[in-house]
Write an enzyme that holds these catalytic residues in place. Sequence first.
Site, PDB file in Angstrom:
ATOM      1  N   GLN A 127       0.966  -1.140  -0.209  1.00 14.47           N
ATOM      2  CA  GLN A 127      -0.006  -0.035   0.056  1.00 14.47           C
ATOM      3  C   GLN A 127       0.945   1.372  -0.088  1.00 14.47           C
ATOM      4  OE1 GLN A 127      -2.576  -0.325   3.415  1.00 14.47           O
ATOM      5  NE2 GLN A 127      -3.754   1.624   2.974  1.00 14.47           N
ATOM      6  N   GLU A 245     -10.120  -1.758   5.918  1.00 14.03           N
ATOM      7  CA  GLU A 245      -8.999  -2.054   6.683  1.00 14.03           C
ATOM      8  C   GLU A 245      -9.206  -2.307   8.224  1.00 14.03           C
ATOM      9  OE1 GLU A 245      -5.976   1.078   6.159  1.00 14.03           O
ATOM     10  OE2 GLU A 245      -4.262  -0.517   6.842  1.00 14.03           O
ATOM     11  N   GLU A 371      -5.586   7.758  17.851  1.00 10.84           N
ATOM     12  CA  GLU A 371      -5.695   9.236  18.092  1.00 10.84           C
ATOM     13  C   GLU A 371      -6.697   9.511  17.232  1.00 10.84           C
ATOM     14  OE1 GLU A 371      -2.820   8.163  18.442  1.00 10.84           O
ATOM     15  OE2 GLU A 371      -2.662   8.299  20.703  1.00 10.84           O
TER      16      GLU A 371
END
Lengths: 389, 348
Positions: A127, A245, A371
């Site tokens: 990727q 994902e 986060e």
Amino acid sequence: MALNLQFTPEQRRFRTEVREWMGAHVPKMPLKTLESEAGFAQHRQWERTLASGNWGMITWPREFGGRGANLIDWLIFEEEYYRAAAPLRVNQNGIFLLGPTLMEFGTPAQKARYLPQMAAGEEIWAQAWSEPQSGSDLAALRATAVREGDSYVLRGHKIWSSRAAFADWAFGIFRTDPSAERHRGLSFILVPLRHPGVRVRGIRQIHGEPGFAEIFFEDARVPLDHRLGEEGAGWQIAMATAGFERGLMLRSPARFQMAAQRLVQLWRRCADAADPALVGAVAQAWMDAEAYALNTYRTASRLMAGGTIGVEASLNKIFWSELDLDLHRTAMALLGARAELLPRGDASETDDWLEGFIFSLAGPIYAGTNEIQRNLIAERLLGLPRAQG
Amino acid sequence: MMAAALRELATDLCSSQALRAEFGADHSAAEARWQRLAELGLFGVLAPPDAGGMGLADADFVLLAEEAGRAALPEPLVEQAALAVPLLVELASEPAAAQLLPRLASGEARVAVAHEQNPYASVPPALTHWLLCCTDALILAGAEEVEAIPGRSVDAGRRLAEPRLRPARGRRLADGDGARAAARRLLNRGAVHTAARCLGVAERLLELASAYAKERVQFGRPIGANQAIKHHLASVAVKLEFARAVVYAAVTRVDGDDARTLAAVSHAKLAASAAADLAARTAIQVHGAMGYSWEVDLHFYMKHAWALGGSWGDHNFHARRLQSLLCGGALTLGPDQTFARSAQRDVR
């Protein structure tokens, strides 16, 4: 809602089939780490072995190298896969991320060209999204793909591309409209990594291996039909990929259930000398692995009934990555003085806790940092306002 | 469907004024609440139709328990409808049980349930009966046959009592192994439906805190625009979401007696009360000084969460039980075991 899964005779038969095949084919000795050149080659060979049994990607349609299996079958397959301690899937970026993206956005020609090779383990994918100046802030990416005749000319610098050091192809996001900013004017393009104008340089990770790489695109040309989806739609396609994902496929519950089982076994060996309070952490690891499994079955049932995964993918990602890290920290605490020792490489060391611990540190970072995921949950699930300024 | 009806009813029964009255030591509305719950048929959800009930299952009731938690309903709906009623259904060959069952299902009779793992029983208004799960017997007693030492909970609407059975009073519904097995199943239900209440109150606390974070403005913007606040609340959302499936799975096996059932039940109670605790802790922090004041409703829900954590098996009980099952070898581990069931009792 009520979670009371009783496996059908057909599902039990399938489980047995997988168990027997894995028992006959999983290498007796663990392979070298797939982050190393030699290990990568071993794992590539394993992909071919899986494909020979038609196990490359069972949920895909048969025409693309799959078995047309459903999500529950997939979960059963993964349970037996991890029970057998089968090698990790070196083509995970391909089969779990690009594959579903191709199925949703690809042309028939693209699906036919790429999916069977992916399922067969013949083409391994990386990727190529992050850049030195754009990690979490993906929309700040600068790599360009300029149309010249019947090609795109690619220029730019991608980084942190897992397994790109040894992979065959990469799927990347490039700016095709230089006048557009941020998430506009981007396109999703497939690029062979051994190709004029493409230079791959491995980056050594803290465990010593070139687990990821940077990729320099120096006027590399690819045909226009390497673009997936519409020109300028790259952001939307990438966000769909990102959902895959974080969602169901990337981290199977069985992986953590096996790790929790090994942790309980470790506890039993260490209990006499261990801090008694650690038994709570051991139990928590088991509980969280079970909770993840139960929730995954719950989600699978919902998807099979026509539901979709939205922001739940972010809840998922936080949960498994923190469970994995906590589980391994507990293992390191139990091992105590032995925790710092590198494996001696003999056959008795099947529990490579140190490797697992180091890998677990990456979990809260990749697939979207935790986060960022917490921001998304707060904004999209709880309705809190986006940051201003 | 029923859950939606209870949610709507509860906005009235457990309004801010109603809960504030309880916290002002005014318990006069309890009887009216009980009647309204009875009218909706809630006490008979798990009773068979021939006892005036709906003949539904624990997996149906668990959603009602969740709504009760969400509303911080003070009355022991779970104890009456989901613990006592199923127990009497099991023991319906005992005439005393068979006679009481329709009266409990209608809400006319009111029961408090005591068990080693729930020593401070939650008492309904105008109590008529006690169900006592003793070491070797299950005893049904009239309210006058039991000396009840009252207790006051920080969760003001909970009326507590510790029972002392007067000598030679009450009627044995079961004894020996039969009594112990029935008490174990009752504890399974108590833990799981209380876990569901914890899910509900956790969700309520998260909603209150999220709403506050959107309204409260400081430094020129809502405080919820700050990452610290977002991350606190997101962490609660994660913990709550992953407690749900555990409770919904455990509720399908409350009749079980095998190691995995006991582990699943304890896991459900632990996960749900941890979610409620985190939700309470986070909600008060997000509310700042407002959250610390009596005049803001938040403390009603926090106290409800605190109280539920200790009932039907506290943290100590469930954590020790789970650890023992896990580390002592009674529980078969492995990813293929998630839904395993065994007919036998395989734990001492």
